[in-house]
Design a protein around this motif. Sequence first.
Motif, PDB file in Angstrom:
ATOM      1  N   VAL A 136     -26.695  -7.564 -52.323  1.00  0.00           N
ATOM      2  CA  VAL A 136     -27.157  -6.960 -51.079  1.00  0.00           C
ATOM      3  C   VAL A 136     -28.492  -7.561 -50.657  1.00  0.00           C
ATOM      4  O   VAL A 136     -28.696  -7.937 -49.489  1.00  0.00           O
ATOM      5  N   ARG A 137     -29.421  -7.672 -51.601  1.00  0.00           N
ATOM      6  CA  ARG A 137     -30.742  -8.206 -51.258  1.00  0.00           C
ATOM      7  C   ARG A 137     -30.647  -9.665 -50.800  1.00  0.00           C
ATOM      8  O   ARG A 137     -31.322 -10.090 -49.866  1.00  0.00           O
ATOM      9  N   GLU A 138     -29.805 -10.453 -51.482  1.00  0.00           N
ATOM     10  CA  GLU A 138     -29.677 -11.864 -51.111  1.00  0.00           C
ATOM     11  C   GLU A 138     -29.108 -12.014 -49.699  1.00  0.00           C
ATOM     12  O   GLU A 138     -29.595 -12.833 -48.902  1.00  0.00           O
ATOM     13  N   VAL A 139     -28.078 -11.223 -49.365  1.00  0.00           N
ATOM     14  CA  VAL A 139     -27.472 -11.328 -48.039  1.00  0.00           C
ATOM     15  C   VAL A 139     -28.443 -10.829 -46.977  1.00  0.00           C
ATOM     16  O   VAL A 139     -28.543 -11.413 -45.876  1.00  0.00           O
ATOM     17  N   LEU A 140     -29.198  -9.780 -47.272  1.00  0.00           N
ATOM     18  CA  LEU A 140     -30.194  -9.293 -46.317  1.00  0.00           C
ATOM     19  C   LEU A 140     -31.230 -10.371 -46.021  1.00  0.00           C
ATOM     20  O   LEU A 140     -31.671 -10.534 -44.869  1.00  0.00           O
ATOM     21  N   ASP A 141     -31.631 -11.108 -47.052  1.00  0.00           N
ATOM     22  CA  ASP A 141     -32.601 -12.196 -46.834  1.00  0.00           C
ATOM     23  C   ASP A 141     -32.022 -13.271 -45.918  1.00  0.00           C
ATOM     24  O   ASP A 141     -32.752 -13.860 -45.104  1.00  0.00           O
ATOM     25  N   VAL A 142     -30.692 -13.515 -46.023  1.00  0.00           N
ATOM     26  CA  VAL A 142     -30.065 -14.558 -45.217  1.00  0.00           C
ATOM     27  C   VAL A 142     -29.978 -14.132 -43.747  1.00  0.00           C
ATOM     28  O   VAL A 142     -30.229 -14.933 -42.835  1.00  0.00           O
ATOM     29  N   VAL A 143     -29.617 -12.864 -43.497  1.00  0.00           N
ATOM     30  CA  VAL A 143     -29.375 -12.432 -42.117  1.00  0.00           C
ATOM     31  C   VAL A 143     -30.633 -11.894 -41.440  1.00  0.00           C
ATOM     32  O   VAL A 143     -30.628 -11.674 -40.224  1.00  0.00           O
ATOM     33  N   ARG A 144     -31.714 -11.711 -42.212  1.00  0.00           N
ATOM     34  CA  ARG A 144     -32.909 -11.110 -41.619  1.00  0.00           C
ATOM     35  C   ARG A 144     -33.475 -11.945 -40.465  1.00  0.00           C
ATOM     36  O   ARG A 144     -33.899 -11.370 -39.444  1.00  0.00           O
ATOM     37  N   PRO A 145     -33.522 -13.285 -40.565  1.00  0.00           N
ATOM     38  CA  PRO A 145     -34.033 -14.065 -39.426  1.00  0.00           C
ATOM     39  C   PRO A 145     -33.217 -13.839 -38.137  1.00  0.00           C
ATOM     40  O   PRO A 145     -33.793 -13.732 -37.049  1.00  0.00           O
ATOM     41  N   ALA A 146     -31.896 -13.752 -38.241  1.00  0.00           N
ATOM     42  CA  ALA A 146     -31.068 -13.515 -37.061  1.00  0.00           C
ATOM     43  C   ALA A 146     -31.360 -12.142 -36.468  1.00  0.00           C
ATOM     44  O   ALA A 146     -31.424 -11.974 -35.249  1.00  0.00           O
ATOM     45  N   ALA A 147     -31.552 -11.148 -37.334  1.00  0.00           N
ATOM     46  CA  ALA A 147     -31.887  -9.803 -36.843  1.00  0.00           C
ATOM     47  C   ALA A 147     -33.260  -9.793 -36.186  1.00  0.00           C
ATOM     48  O   ALA A 147     -33.456  -9.184 -35.119  1.00  0.00           O
TER      49      ALA A 147
END
Length: 489
Positions: A310-321
């Motif tokens: 979960v943390r790894e995927v959040l780090d990936v999508v955070r810039p788009a958000a």
Amino acid sequence: MVLDAYFSDSRKRRAERELREEIRINETLQRIGTTLAAELDLDKLVQKLTDEATALTDAQFGAFFYTDRSDAGENLTLYTLSGAARETFERFPLPHRTSLFGPTLRGEHVVRLDDVYADPRYGKRPPYQGMPENHLPIRSYLAVPVVSRCGRVLGALLFGHAEPGVFTERDERIVVGIAGQAATAIDNARLYKTSQDARRQAEEAHRQAEEARAQAEEARRQAEEASRLRDEFLSLVSHELRTPITAILGWAQVLATRESDADTRARALGAIDRNVRAQMRIIDDLLDVSRIITGKLGLAQRLMDLCDVVREVLDVVRPAARAKGIELRIMPATPSIPVFGDPDRLRQVLWNLLANAIKFTPRGGRVEVEITRDEGLVHMIVRDTGKGISASFLPYVFDRFRQADSSASRPQGGLGLGLAIVRHLVEMHGGTVKAESAGSDHGATFTVTLPLPSEAREVCRDGESKTGDYRGEGSPRYAAAVEHVPRRT
């Protein structure tokens, strides 16, 4: 002269009695005929026939042996009884065309005996050589054939009494009259049954034809729908593949010019990188769907930490958000949940759900990831405040090649494969995924439910707090559950 008057008066009274008796017999036969004619159920008809004839002849017991056709088209010999239990006859064979029964069963003539034992035909049938043991006692015997108008023998009425000389000529006449009426009634009942069977068969054939027509119509509709979806999908694939290729070619031409400065070259390389990655994601989705259809999509499962995923995927999508001004948060901040699965595929599941949520959530919205668990299960929930899902499309949201808006001019891109892949990957992990939405513009919630491995279930029972976080991280069971879980560095 007085004697002549006496005999004349006696003959007159006898004639009057005979006339009254004849009228009574005709009335009785008329009543029975009306009763039989009104009954179209063959089983009920033959039972009424047997009961009426037995009562009128004062027989102790009566029977009607007749033939009928089974559903398979076979001739069956059946019988009804009156005045005796059916079990009485079940242990004896049915009447055969012996010298005693033959004339009736062949429809030749009536047999009326005052005493069966005195008849020369009695006792000639092996192996009994007389009345079988435990058979109903018969001295008086009356047998009348039932013959149709076309001469076909339909059956035989048989009556018996333990006393001799019971059946009279009157009884014979009554039963012969009943037999004639019964033949007509049986023919009518069989014709009615045949017509009812034909009607039922016609109705069944019509129903089957209607079902076949409906199935053919549904198959045609599904084929047309599949063809439409295929055409839309091919058009969509072409558009989605052409878009990044066009961007790549455009920026490549910019780089080919000598006038481009460092800033322009950096923008070009960044755009090319993004579009190549977008195209790779499209190709990866297509390959995954192909593997799903052919059953070649595999998992490399091991014990892992779901919270790390979960943390790894959040780090990936955070810039788009962040680029869309969308608030992205996880609630609550769970330290660790060991699950048995394929880390790469679970990242793919969560990335698809979060990417969808961000794509369909307008600027200033919110996307949440919530992890909860109960006995033996962990729930990964992605909730957004975005466009939502209409009630009409919600049942199809996980179908391949399905999109609420599949037009090339839609504001969001994609092939409509991500959620289909999500469902398949989750089910391969032994879990389930469901979508919920209050409707358009009311956001959407996707819940992925996965089973916990047995070690993690023990930790859940002993170390779960009211907030859903683990306690007792130093316990031996917790250490055993996460000992081999790869940790993020």
